[in-house]
Motif scaffolding. Structure first.
Motif, PDB file in Angstrom:
ATOM      1  N   TYR A 287      -7.892   4.205  -3.740  1.00  0.00           N
ATOM      2  CA  TYR A 287      -7.590   3.467  -4.968  1.00  0.00           C
ATOM      3  C   TYR A 287      -6.489   2.426  -4.714  1.00  0.00           C
ATOM      4  CZ  TYR A 287      -6.210   2.786  -9.884  1.00  0.00           C
ATOM      5  OH  TYR A 287      -5.913   2.241 -11.100  1.00  0.00           O
ATOM      6  N   CYS A 288      -5.434   2.856  -4.044  1.00  0.00           N
ATOM      7  CA  CYS A 288      -4.318   1.937  -3.768  1.00  0.00           C
ATOM      8  C   CYS A 288      -4.707   0.878  -2.740  1.00  0.00           C
ATOM      9  CB  CYS A 288      -3.111   2.713  -3.259  1.00  0.00           C
ATOM     10  SG  CYS A 288      -2.358   3.775  -4.511  1.00  0.00           S
ATOM     11  N   GLN A 289      -5.526   1.245  -1.780  1.00  0.00           N
ATOM     12  CA  GLN A 289      -5.979   0.284  -0.775  1.00  0.00           C
ATOM     13  C   GLN A 289      -6.671  -0.901  -1.429  1.00  0.00           C
ATOM     14  OE1 GLN A 289      -8.281   1.778   2.709  1.00  0.00           O
ATOM     15  NE2 GLN A 289      -9.896   0.445   1.919  1.00  0.00           N
ATOM     16  N   THR A 290      -7.535  -0.620  -2.368  1.00  0.00           N
ATOM     17  CA  THR A 290      -8.283  -1.687  -3.041  1.00  0.00           C
ATOM     18  C   THR A 290      -7.412  -2.482  -3.987  1.00  0.00           C
ATOM     19  OG1 THR A 290     -10.340  -0.412  -2.901  1.00  0.00           O
ATOM     20  CG2 THR A 290     -10.238  -2.171  -4.562  1.00  0.00           C
ATOM     21  N   ASN A 291      -6.699  -1.795  -4.844  1.00  0.00           N
ATOM     22  CA  ASN A 291      -6.006  -2.496  -5.926  1.00  0.00           C
ATOM     23  C   ASN A 291      -4.673  -3.106  -5.508  1.00  0.00           C
ATOM     24  OD1 ASN A 291      -7.954  -1.931  -8.108  1.00  0.00           O
ATOM     25  ND2 ASN A 291      -7.424   0.193  -7.646  1.00  0.00           N
ATOM     26  N   ALA A 292      -4.013  -2.532  -4.501  1.00  0.00           N
ATOM     27  CA  ALA A 292      -2.804  -3.182  -3.976  1.00  0.00           C
ATOM     28  C   ALA A 292      -3.182  -4.478  -3.276  1.00  0.00           C
ATOM     29  CB  ALA A 292      -2.072  -2.241  -3.024  1.00  0.00           C
ATOM     30  N   SER A 293      -4.341  -4.485  -2.601  1.00  0.00           N
ATOM     31  CA  SER A 293      -4.817  -5.711  -1.942  1.00  0.00           C
ATOM     32  C   SER A 293      -5.161  -6.777  -2.974  1.00  0.00           C
ATOM     33  CB  SER A 293      -6.041  -5.400  -1.078  1.00  0.00           C
ATOM     34  OG  SER A 293      -5.713  -4.498  -0.041  1.00  0.00           O
ATOM     35  N   ILE A 294      -5.744  -6.373  -4.083  1.00  0.00           N
ATOM     36  CA  ILE A 294      -6.060  -7.327  -5.158  1.00  0.00           C
ATOM     37  C   ILE A 294      -4.774  -7.898  -5.739  1.00  0.00           C
ATOM     38  CG2 ILE A 294      -7.019  -7.534  -7.489  1.00  0.00           C
ATOM     39  CD1 ILE A 294      -9.120  -5.454  -6.674  1.00  0.00           C
ATOM     40  N   PHE A 295      -3.790  -7.027  -5.958  1.00  0.00           N
ATOM     41  CA  PHE A 295      -2.515  -7.482  -6.511  1.00  0.00           C
ATOM     42  C   PHE A 295      -1.838  -8.485  -5.572  1.00  0.00           C
ATOM     43  CE2 PHE A 295       2.113  -7.029  -6.950  1.00  0.00           C
ATOM     44  CZ  PHE A 295       2.269  -7.325  -8.302  1.00  0.00           C
TER      45      PHE A 295
ATOM     46  N   PHE B 277       0.830  -1.202   0.000  1.00  0.00           N
ATOM     47  CA  PHE B 277       0.000   0.000   0.000  1.00  0.00           C
ATOM     48  C   PHE B 277       0.866   1.254   0.000  1.00  0.00           C
ATOM     49  CE2 PHE B 277      -1.720   3.408   2.679  1.00  0.00           C
ATOM     50  CZ  PHE B 277      -2.767   3.820   1.873  1.00  0.00           C
ATOM     51  N   GLU B 278       1.867   1.300   0.860  1.00  0.00           N
ATOM     52  CA  GLU B 278       2.680   2.513   0.966  1.00  0.00           C
ATOM     53  C   GLU B 278       3.497   2.750  -0.298  1.00  0.00           C
ATOM     54  OE1 GLU B 278       4.636   1.955   4.943  1.00  0.00           O
ATOM     55  OE2 GLU B 278       3.546   3.814   5.308  1.00  0.00           O
ATOM     56  N   ILE B 279       4.005   1.671  -0.912  1.00  0.00           N
ATOM     57  CA  ILE B 279       4.753   1.830  -2.163  1.00  0.00           C
ATOM     58  C   ILE B 279       3.833   2.348  -3.262  1.00  0.00           C
ATOM     59  CG2 ILE B 279       5.912   0.566  -4.012  1.00  0.00           C
ATOM     60  CD1 ILE B 279       7.143  -1.227  -1.865  1.00  0.00           C
ATOM     61  N   ALA B 280       2.659   1.693  -3.406  1.00  0.00           N
ATOM     62  CA  ALA B 280       1.721   2.102  -4.444  1.00  0.00           C
ATOM     63  C   ALA B 280       1.213   3.521  -4.207  1.00  0.00           C
ATOM     64  CB  ALA B 280       0.547   1.125  -4.509  1.00  0.00           C
ATOM     65  N   ASP B 281       0.907   3.844  -2.955  1.00  0.00           N
ATOM     66  CA  ASP B 281       0.384   5.169  -2.620  1.00  0.00           C
ATOM     67  C   ASP B 281       1.405   6.253  -2.942  1.00  0.00           C
ATOM     68  OD1 ASP B 281      -1.766   6.755  -1.328  1.00  0.00           O
ATOM     69  OD2 ASP B 281      -0.194   7.190   0.147  1.00  0.00           O
ATOM     70  N   SER B 282       2.653   6.033  -2.564  1.00  0.00           N
ATOM     71  CA  SER B 282       3.711   7.016  -2.844  1.00  0.00           C
ATOM     72  C   SER B 282       3.941   7.149  -4.345  1.00  0.00           C
ATOM     73  CB  SER B 282       5.016   6.608  -2.159  1.00  0.00           C
ATOM     74  OG  SER B 282       4.862   6.591  -0.757  1.00  0.00           O
ATOM     75  N   ALA B 283       3.933   6.005  -5.053  1.00  0.00           N
ATOM     76  CA  ALA B 283       4.171   6.030  -6.498  1.00  0.00           C
ATOM     77  C   ALA B 283       3.056   6.774  -7.228  1.00  0.00           C
ATOM     78  CB  ALA B 283       4.291   4.610  -7.030  1.00  0.00           C
ATOM     79  N   LEU B 284       1.812   6.538  -6.847  1.00  0.00           N
ATOM     80  CA  LEU B 284       0.701   7.190  -7.540  1.00  0.00           C
ATOM     81  C   LEU B 284       0.552   8.655  -7.152  1.00  0.00           C
ATOM     82  CD1 LEU B 284       0.112   4.338  -8.514  1.00  0.00           C
ATOM     83  CD2 LEU B 284      -2.317   4.831  -8.248  1.00  0.00           C
ATOM     84  N   LEU B 285       0.940   9.014  -5.946  1.00  0.00           N
ATOM     85  CA  LEU B 285       0.990  10.429  -5.594  1.00  0.00           C
ATOM     86  C   LEU B 285       2.029  11.149  -6.451  1.00  0.00           C
ATOM     87  CD1 LEU B 285       0.728  10.355  -1.683  1.00  0.00           C
ATOM     88  CD2 LEU B 285      -0.898  11.426  -3.254  1.00  0.00           C
ATOM     89  N   HIS B 286       3.158  10.491  -6.673  1.00  0.00           N
ATOM     90  CA  HIS B 286       4.186  11.050  -7.550  1.00  0.00           C
ATOM     91  C   HIS B 286       3.659  11.155  -8.977  1.00  0.00           C
ATOM     92  CE1 HIS B 286       8.278  11.761  -9.117  1.00  0.00           C
ATOM     93  NE2 HIS B 286       7.905  10.967 -10.117  1.00  0.00           N
TER      94      HIS B 286
END
Length: 511
Positions: free
Chosen positions: A190-198, A69-78
């Motif tokens: 968005y990242c909470q849902t899709n990172a969990s799916i991944f 979650f934290e990786i995806a969240d930081s990446a998508l914020l960037h």
């Protein structure tokens, strides 16, 4: 070399006691092995082990979920920040209508932001120390781009197939609200849902399950047991992942709104991550968690049969038989005067001691042949998870016999040395019982006892007893350490018998 009449006499004199002791030992052994094998001992061990494994797997999965979650969240914020900057730069294209200008700005900004996201992923990989084509690097890049699910054309998205195979709706990163001031909240959801799916999709893949089960086989966890724990269930993994992220985000928001002096966002994140991903063992005091871990990884059945029965409880009656018989064979007959009658015949002293020593050793050997047969039959009947095999059981019985051989040598030497039964039994019998009691006390200080009830000070008694040379743990572990220890015990027995025969041949007898 030996006297057959004397051997027969010893058999008649001690046969009934031998029979009673042998039947009693075999009966106790069968009770221990059958009751323990069919009782709660295996269930207790399996339950503790399953709890530990489930807790640790849950902990690791939750840590990975937060990490994803934290990786995806930081990446998508960037990505979002880059997109907004590019979109603003290209929105006022000259010579274009407002619609054309907006479309050009969107496509150009999206393409540039996606390219920049690739560079961001590469920099993150380097910072984390991953090799370019390593599995970790591929996992990192896959996480970022699978969660984004970038467009390839206006109506085509790169990873739709991954989501549809899992029965999920393929994500569409929302660019229509680029002027919104609440983008970070949207990106977090968005990242909470899709990172969990991944995470869930990869966790339940057959390749990943095979790797995990291969690691867990050292803890006797089978593919079926792993299935029972539910870690190959997509829904279970997804729900667990989303739950820990939801709790983490909610608590983080509250803590940041009520931040205390000396706290930073990073310290709060670390604290919450530890709190929400701690396993059962890590949440307990160190001594308790160590004890539970010991029990979970311990072969309780092997411990009960090998270290408790054959090394202690199962030796008690044979030791009593051995003390009484060794005393009766030499010192008892000298004390009663019957030795004068034996030596008045043509029978020599050396023949007497050799015959009596052979009888004592053979009687003990036959006793442990009976326990060997009994233990093999019982092990074949019970259905219990244990490292104990028939081969190891044969070695344990051999070790128990060698212990008795050494102790019988001490008692026989005492019997040959003294002319009075009371002196013979006091020394030989006293030493034998001391060794047995010291072994019992030393058990509670040995490493085979869980640390929560272990009393390290009692380990001293293991150095005070020759029975400690009977290394059951080495036999169960499959190492060869027990061989040289049994060799020492065998040498003690041989030396005592040799000295006993020579001493009796030379000493003065009150005939």
């Amino acid at each position: 070399m030996i006297s057959k009449p004397l051997f027969k006499q010893s058999c008649k004199a001690n046969g009934v006691m031998w029979l009673i002791v042998t039947i009693a030992v075999c009966f106790m052994l069968s009770c221990v092995m059958l009751i323990a094998g069919g009782g709660n001992i295996a269930q207790t061990k399996d339950a503790v082990q399953s709890t530990i494994i489930e807790g640790e797997l849950n902990s690791q999965m939750e840590k990975r979920a937060l990490n994803y979650f934290e990786i995806a969240d930081s990446a998508l914020l960037h990505f979002d920040e880059k997109f907004l900057a590019e979109y603003a730069a290209y929105q006022d294209a000259q010579g274009k209508t407002e619609a054309e200008s907006s479309q050009l700005a969107f496509s150009t900004a999206y393409q540039n932001a996606t390219t920049d996201l690739q560079a961001y992923a590469n920099n993150l990989r380097e910072n984390l120390g991953y090799e370019e084509n390593s599995n970790e690097a591929k996992e990192l890049q896959g996480l970022i781009f699978y969660v984004l699910n970038p467009m390839t054309t206006q109506d085509t998205y790169m990873f739709d197939e991954f989501y549809t195979k899992l029965g999920e709706k393929a994500p569409r990163y929302d660019m229509t609200t680029v002027d919104s001031t609440n983008r970070s909240e949207y990106i977090g959801d968005y990242c909470q849902t899709n990172a969990s799916i991944f995470l869930a999709g990869n966790m339940v893949s057959e390749d990943n399950i095979a790797v995990v089960v291969d690691v867990l086989k050292d803890y006797d966890v089978t593919r079926e047991q792993y299935h029972e724990l539910g870690f190959d269930s997509y829904n279970n993994v997804k729900i667990t992942s989303e739950t820990v992220v939801v709790n983490f985000r909610a608590n983080l928001k509250y803590r940041l709104e009520n931040i205390k002096e000396g706290e930073t966002e990073e310290s709060i994140k670390n604290e919450l991550a530890t709190k929400f991903t701690s396993s059962l063992l890590s949440s307990l005091p160190e001594e308790v968690s160590s004890a539970i871990s010991d029990i979970g990884s311990m072969d309780l059945y092997g411990l009960l049969v090998g270290s408790i029965f054959f090394k202690m409880a199962g030796l008690l009656l044979p030791i009593i038989y051995m003390i009484m018989t060794a005393n009766a064979l030499i010192a008892g007959q000298v004390d009663s005067g019957s030795m004068a009658y034996i030596l008045s015949t043509s029978t020599k002293r050396k023949t007497v001691t050799l015959t009596q020593s052979i009888f004592l050793v053979l009687s003990l050997l036959c006793m442990f042949v009976c326990t060997t047969i009994t233990s093999i039959i019982c092990l074949s009947i019970v259905n219990v998870t244990t490292t104990l095999t028939i081969g190891k059981l044969l070695l344990i019985n051999l070790g128990a016999f060698v212990v008795m051989f050494a102790l019988s040598g001490i008692c026989f030497l005492s019997s040959s040395w003294f002319n009075r039964s009371k002196h013979s039994m006091a020394l030989g019998g006293g030493l034998s019982m001391f060794f047995l009691v010291a072994t019992m006390l030393g058990l509670f200080g040995s490493s085979i006892i869980p640390s929560v009830i272990r009393m390290d000070a009692l380990n001293f008694f293991n150095y005070a007893s020759i029975i400690s040379l009977f290394d059951v743990t080495s036999i169960l572990d499959g190492s060869l350490t027990f061989l040289w220890k049994l060799a020492i015990l065998f040498a003690i027995g041989i030396a005592c018998y040799v000295v006993a025969i020579k001493k009796f041949n030379k000493k003065d007898l009150p005939l």
